[in-house]
Structure formats: structure tokens, C-alpha cells
Design a protein around this motif. Structure first.
Motif, PDB file in Angstrom:
ATOM      1  N   PRO A 296     -43.651  -2.276  -3.058  1.00  0.00           N
ATOM      2  CA  PRO A 296     -43.551  -0.668  -3.296  1.00  0.00           C
ATOM      3  C   PRO A 296     -44.390   0.006  -2.507  1.00  0.00           C
ATOM      4  CG  PRO A 296     -44.950  -1.957  -4.969  1.00  0.00           C
ATOM      5  CD  PRO A 296     -44.532  -2.810  -3.976  1.00  0.00           C
ATOM      6  N   ARG A 297     -44.392   1.427  -2.748  1.00  0.00           N
ATOM      7  CA  ARG A 297     -45.573   2.283  -1.895  1.00  0.00           C
ATOM      8  C   ARG A 297     -46.722   2.023  -2.346  1.00  0.00           C
ATOM      9  NH1 ARG A 297     -44.547   4.646   2.059  1.00  0.00           N
ATOM     10  NH2 ARG A 297     -42.839   6.075   1.223  1.00  0.00           N
ATOM     11  N   MET A 298     -47.765   2.058  -1.291  1.00  0.00           N
ATOM     12  CA  MET A 298     -49.333   1.735  -1.790  1.00  0.00           C
ATOM     13  C   MET A 298     -49.905   2.974  -1.615  1.00  0.00           C
ATOM     14  SD  MET A 298     -49.049  -1.619  -2.159  1.00  0.00           S
ATOM     15  CE  MET A 298     -48.052  -3.021  -2.209  1.00  0.00           C
ATOM     16  N   LYS A 299     -51.079   2.974  -2.323  1.00  0.00           N
ATOM     17  CA  LYS A 299     -52.141   4.207  -2.167  1.00  0.00           C
ATOM     18  C   LYS A 299     -52.891   4.502  -0.843  1.00  0.00           C
ATOM     19  CE  LYS A 299     -55.812   6.307  -4.827  1.00  0.00           C
ATOM     20  NZ  LYS A 299     -56.699   6.315  -6.176  1.00  0.00           N
ATOM     21  N   ARG A 300     -53.460   3.470  -0.240  1.00  0.00           N
ATOM     22  CA  ARG A 300     -54.259   3.787   1.060  1.00  0.00           C
ATOM     23  C   ARG A 300     -53.092   3.636   2.150  1.00  0.00           C
ATOM     24  NH1 ARG A 300     -57.213   0.105   2.937  1.00  0.00           N
ATOM     25  NH2 ARG A 300     -56.813  -1.652   1.314  1.00  0.00           N
ATOM     26  N   ASP A 301     -53.433   4.701   3.038  1.00  0.00           N
ATOM     27  CA  ASP A 301     -52.209   4.828   4.180  1.00  0.00           C
ATOM     28  C   ASP A 301     -52.220   3.637   5.023  1.00  0.00           C
ATOM     29  OD1 ASP A 301     -51.483   7.288   3.138  1.00  0.00           O
ATOM     30  OD2 ASP A 301     -52.753   8.401   4.569  1.00  0.00           O
ATOM     31  N   SER A 302     -53.507   3.232   5.137  1.00  0.00           N
ATOM     32  CA  SER A 302     -53.614   1.716   6.234  1.00  0.00           C
ATOM     33  C   SER A 302     -52.795   0.706   5.537  1.00  0.00           C
ATOM     34  CB  SER A 302     -55.123   1.688   6.514  1.00  0.00           C
ATOM     35  OG  SER A 302     -55.894   1.284   5.161  1.00  0.00           O
ATOM     36  N   PHE A 303     -53.055   0.511   4.305  1.00  0.00           N
ATOM     37  CA  PHE A 303     -52.499  -0.807   3.592  1.00  0.00           C
ATOM     38  C   PHE A 303     -51.093  -0.443   3.306  1.00  0.00           C
ATOM     39  CE2 PHE A 303     -51.523  -3.337  -0.045  1.00  0.00           C
ATOM     40  CZ  PHE A 303     -51.917  -4.597   0.294  1.00  0.00           C
ATOM     41  N   ASP A 304     -50.599   0.807   3.062  1.00  0.00           N
ATOM     42  CA  ASP A 304     -49.352   1.206   3.036  1.00  0.00           C
ATOM     43  C   ASP A 304     -48.405   0.883   4.436  1.00  0.00           C
ATOM     44  OD1 ASP A 304     -46.974   2.310   1.417  1.00  0.00           O
ATOM     45  OD2 ASP A 304     -46.863   3.631   3.075  1.00  0.00           O
ATOM     46  N   GLY A 305     -49.268   1.148   5.427  1.00  0.00           N
ATOM     47  CA  GLY A 305     -48.651   0.554   6.868  1.00  0.00           C
ATOM     48  C   GLY A 305     -48.356  -0.432   7.073  1.00  0.00           C
ATOM     49  N   ARG A 306     -49.167  -1.367   6.545  1.00  0.00           N
ATOM     50  CA  ARG A 306     -49.019  -2.931   6.728  1.00  0.00           C
ATOM     51  C   ARG A 306     -48.003  -3.488   5.871  1.00  0.00           C
ATOM     52  NH1 ARG A 306     -54.874  -2.733   5.473  1.00  0.00           N
ATOM     53  NH2 ARG A 306     -56.094  -2.730   7.515  1.00  0.00           N
ATOM     54  N   MET A 307     -47.887  -2.750   4.599  1.00  0.00           N
ATOM     55  CA  MET A 307     -46.910  -3.366   3.791  1.00  0.00           C
ATOM     56  C   MET A 307     -45.345  -2.846   4.319  1.00  0.00           C
ATOM     57  SD  MET A 307     -48.489  -5.109   1.563  1.00  0.00           S
ATOM     58  CE  MET A 307     -49.555  -5.602   3.092  1.00  0.00           C
ATOM     59  N   THR A 308     -45.157  -1.616   5.017  1.00  0.00           N
ATOM     60  CA  THR A 308     -44.154  -1.416   5.416  1.00  0.00           C
ATOM     61  C   THR A 308     -43.689  -2.144   6.555  1.00  0.00           C
ATOM     62  OG1 THR A 308     -44.688   1.108   4.856  1.00  0.00           O
ATOM     63  CG2 THR A 308     -43.196   0.745   6.698  1.00  0.00           C
TER      64      THR A 308
ATOM     65  N   LEU B 198     -38.150   4.145  -4.979  1.00  0.00           N
ATOM     66  CA  LEU B 198     -38.757   3.954  -6.541  1.00  0.00           C
ATOM     67  C   LEU B 198     -39.937   4.305  -6.973  1.00  0.00           C
ATOM     68  CD1 LEU B 198     -36.616   0.802  -7.929  1.00  0.00           C
ATOM     69  CD2 LEU B 198     -36.154   3.083  -8.332  1.00  0.00           C
ATOM     70  N   THR B 199     -40.757   4.045  -6.134  1.00  0.00           N
ATOM     71  CA  THR B 199     -42.393   4.187  -6.464  1.00  0.00           C
ATOM     72  C   THR B 199     -43.091   5.318  -5.592  1.00  0.00           C
ATOM     73  OG1 THR B 199     -42.771   2.385  -4.919  1.00  0.00           O
ATOM     74  CG2 THR B 199     -42.480   1.528  -7.152  1.00  0.00           C
ATOM     75  N   SER B 200     -42.053   6.195  -5.064  1.00  0.00           N
ATOM     76  CA  SER B 200     -42.825   7.366  -4.393  1.00  0.00           C
ATOM     77  C   SER B 200     -42.597   8.689  -5.205  1.00  0.00           C
ATOM     78  CB  SER B 200     -42.097   7.334  -3.029  1.00  0.00           C
ATOM     79  OG  SER B 200     -42.373   6.225  -2.236  1.00  0.00           O
ATOM     80  N   ASN B 201     -43.218   9.705  -4.754  1.00  0.00           N
ATOM     81  CA  ASN B 201     -42.957  10.944  -5.585  1.00  0.00           C
ATOM     82  C   ASN B 201     -41.934  11.694  -4.724  1.00  0.00           C
ATOM     83  OD1 ASN B 201     -44.330  11.992  -3.011  1.00  0.00           O
ATOM     84  ND2 ASN B 201     -46.297  12.182  -4.149  1.00  0.00           N
ATOM     85  N   ALA B 202     -41.721  12.732  -5.040  1.00  0.00           N
ATOM     86  CA  ALA B 202     -40.399  13.552  -4.509  1.00  0.00           C
ATOM     87  C   ALA B 202     -40.668  13.922  -2.902  1.00  0.00           C
ATOM     88  CB  ALA B 202     -40.392  14.933  -5.482  1.00  0.00           C
ATOM     89  N   GLU B 203     -42.036  13.848  -2.639  1.00  0.00           N
ATOM     90  CA  GLU B 203     -42.252  14.128  -1.026  1.00  0.00           C
ATOM     91  C   GLU B 203     -42.193  12.758  -0.315  1.00  0.00           C
ATOM     92  OE1 GLU B 203     -44.306  15.423  -3.730  1.00  0.00           O
ATOM     93  OE2 GLU B 203     -42.867  17.148  -3.399  1.00  0.00           O
ATOM     94  N   GLY B 204     -42.052  11.737  -0.947  1.00  0.00           N
ATOM     95  CA  GLY B 204     -42.167  10.195  -0.346  1.00  0.00           C
ATOM     96  C   GLY B 204     -43.444   9.741  -0.350  1.00  0.00           C
ATOM     97  N   GLY B 205     -44.414  10.302  -1.045  1.00  0.00           N
ATOM     98  CA  GLY B 205     -45.803   9.732  -0.944  1.00  0.00           C
ATOM     99  C   GLY B 205     -46.215   8.934  -2.307  1.00  0.00           C
ATOM    100  N   TYR B 206     -47.424   8.485  -2.253  1.00  0.00           N
ATOM    101  CA  TYR B 206     -47.873   7.709  -3.246  1.00  0.00           C
ATOM    102  C   TYR B 206     -48.234   8.569  -4.517  1.00  0.00           C
ATOM    103  CZ  TYR B 206     -51.224   4.906  -6.426  1.00  0.00           C
ATOM    104  OH  TYR B 206     -51.309   4.073  -7.294  1.00  0.00           O
TER     105      TYR B 206
END
Length: 302
Positions: free
Chosen positions: A196-208, A231-239
Motif C-alpha cells: 500500500p501507500r506509505m506515510k514517509r516519502d522515502s519509505f514510500d519510494g522504496r516500496m514503490t 486503494l490506500t491513497s487519498n483523492a490526490e494520490g497521497g498518504y
């Protein structure tokens, strides 16, 4: 006095050169004086270019065994579903269990283990562990969810590939391929769930990055891939920790660490997985019960 010293120096040099000319090493030095000057000469010589490592060869797509379709399995008996992965898969199991508990001929079992993944086989070898689990508890379907612990280097027998490098991607892809091949060799249908989408940008980048490698391998291997970032992002595509339900009510979907989900969040992730399994097994059609129990089994290819 100075003239005498110079004369003696000249005589000494001539003597040394004459002596060198009488030995093989000396003659070699006379032909190439830098050969025997050691570090000082080597430092003045042009540096030898370092060998350039060849890019890793992409893993070939392995020949995979065909597996029995889910509707044919269900015609033969109960459908056994196993959930494999890390702590994220623990929550997915809980959601999937609740989603399918009203299906009388379907069982859902947990095979996941916290703090595991596909990178650190020196800690827990997931391939060997999965093989042992299948030996003890055979399943018909494997729902896979790995990755939250995998942003680490991979040791491929003495060579450690740092996370995100081409070598790491190739090694990670190979472990995915090997795992899918193992499951299919046991006539197990594989479904892989993305992170899913992750909160921290750096960690989200790794999971991406991990999601990208996994999704590419699923396409190549013909394995259903269930994406969960949207499914796990808001309308803007963020956490966002609170997300709206189908009815519009905002519900807490995430745990406090910004990585794992709340129970509502895991149900949000498991819903499309359950829907896909029901569809492939024919459980979403009223006529599913009409499938004759004597339907011939479909054997996996050798």
C-alpha cells in the motif's frame, strides 16, 4: 676537489651500468628503466582502467507448470487458501478470513511470519520455509504479500547487491520467480498483492520500487497482481490515515507507524483479493453449485 668528485661519480655510474649489462635483470632495466623503480615509477605510469562490471543479465522467464483452475478445484472439494508474507500479510489474512468465512467450502490459513521477506534469506529462507509449509499443510491457493522488510541488500553467495541497484532488482526478481515456480510445481494457484501507500516519502519510494519489480514479474509469469496503492491513497494520490468508505464516512485506515493498516484498512485491501478469488472459483455466480462433483480434474503439466 669538485672535479675529482665528479670524476669518481662518473666512474661509479659507468661501473654500475657495466655491471647491469652483465645480468638479465640489469639488461631488462636498461631497456625499460621504470620496470624496477617500484612504487615511484608505478605512480608516474598511466593508471590501468578498472574493469567495468557487465550489467546483470535479466532473469529468463521460467517454464511454469499449469495449475488447476479454481472452479475445477472447488468441484473436487474444499478450496484451501494460504496467505504467505510478512506482518502486512498477517493483517491481510485477517481481512481475507472475514471476507470468506461465509463460504462453506473455502478455508483460509495463515502462513505469514513477521520480520521476514525475500531479501534476507540469511535470516529466514522464505523459499525453504514455504517448501516445508507446503509439505506439512498443502494448499490450493497462495496469496502472497512481501516487501515491507525488503529494502535491504541481497547476498547472492558472496556478492551483496545494494538495494535498488540493477543487481538487486535481478536478484529480487529471481527469488520471486523461484517462489512462484515452487508453488506452481505443487499445483498451487498464485495471487500476489502489492504494497500500500506509505506515510514517509522515502519509505514510500522504496516500496514503490519493490512494487514495480513484483508487478513486472507477475505480468511475465501470468500471475494475478492486485494493486493496493490506489486503494490506500487519498483523492490526490497521497498518504492519509483517514479515508472515505463507499458510503462517504471517513474511517481510520492506518496504524500509527504509517506502514501497517488498521483492521478497516486490511479489509479495504482484502476486498479486491476476495472478489478476485470468488470470481475465479465461480463463487460470485448462483449457478456455481451446479458444477458436477464428477468433473474431471485438470492435472498440472510436468
Amino acid at each position: 676537489m669538485r672535479a675529482g668528485v665528479n670524476a669518481l661519480t662518473a666512474i661509479f655510474v659507468v661501473g654500475v651500468l657495466a655491471g647491469l649489462a652483465l645480468t638479465p635483470d640489469g639488461r631488462a632495466w636498461l631497456r625499460n628503466p621504470t620496470v624496477m623503480l617500484g612504487d615511484k615509477a608505478a605512480a608516474s605510469a598511466p593508471p590501468t582502467p578498472a574493469p567495468v562490471a557487465a550489467p546483470p543479465t535479466p532473469a529468463p522467464i521460467p517454464a511454469m507448470a499449469r495449475v488447476t483452475p479454481l472452479n475445477a478445484r472447488l468441484a473436487q472439494g474444499p478450496l484451501r487458501i494460504g496467505v504467505f508474507g510478512d506482518s502486512m500479510a498477517d493483517g491481510l489474512y485477517a481481512g481475507l478470513y472475514r471476507d470468506l468465512q461465509d463460504q462453506p467450502n473455502v478455508s483460509v490459513a495463515k502462513f505469514s511470519q513477521v520480520s521476514t521477506g525475500l531479501s534476507r534469506y540469511d535470516y529466514v529462507n522464505i523459499h525453504a520455509k514455504t517448501q516445508a509449509q507446503l509439505d506439512e499443510h498443502p494448499v490450493d491457493v497462495a496469496v502472497m504479500l512481501f516487501g515491507t522488510n525488503d529494502a535491504q541488500g541481497i547476498d547472492t553467495g558472496g556478492v551483496v547487491h545494494m538495494f535498488g541497484t540493477d543487481g538487486w532488482k535481478a536478484a529480487y526478481a529471481q527469488r520471486i520467480d523461484d517462489l512462484v515456480a515452487l508453488l506452481r510445481s505443487r499445483d498451487v494457484a498464485v495471487y500476489w498483492v502489492g504494497l500500500p501507500r506509505m506515510k514517509r516519502d522515502s519509505f514510500d519510494g522504496r516500496m514503490t520500487l519493490i512494487n514495480g519489480v513484483v508487478e513486472a514479474r507477475m505480468r511475465a509469469l501470468g500471475v494475478p497482481y492486485i494493486e493496493t496503492v490506489g486503494l490506500t491513497s487519498n483523492a490526490e494520490g497521497g498518504y492519509e490515515a483517514y479515508l472515505p468508505t463507499a458510503g462517504g464516512r471517513r474511517v481510520l485506515m492506518r496504524a500509527g507507524d504509517g506502514i501497517h493498516m488498521s483492521m478497516a484498512g486490511y479489509l479495504r485491501m482484502s476486498a479486491p483479493v476476495a472478489a478476485r478469488l470468488k470470481r475465479d472459483a465461480g463463487l460470485d455466480r448462483p449457478q456455481a453449485a451446479a458444477i458436477p462433483a464428477s468433473a474431471p480434474p485438470v492435472s498440472p503439466a510436468a
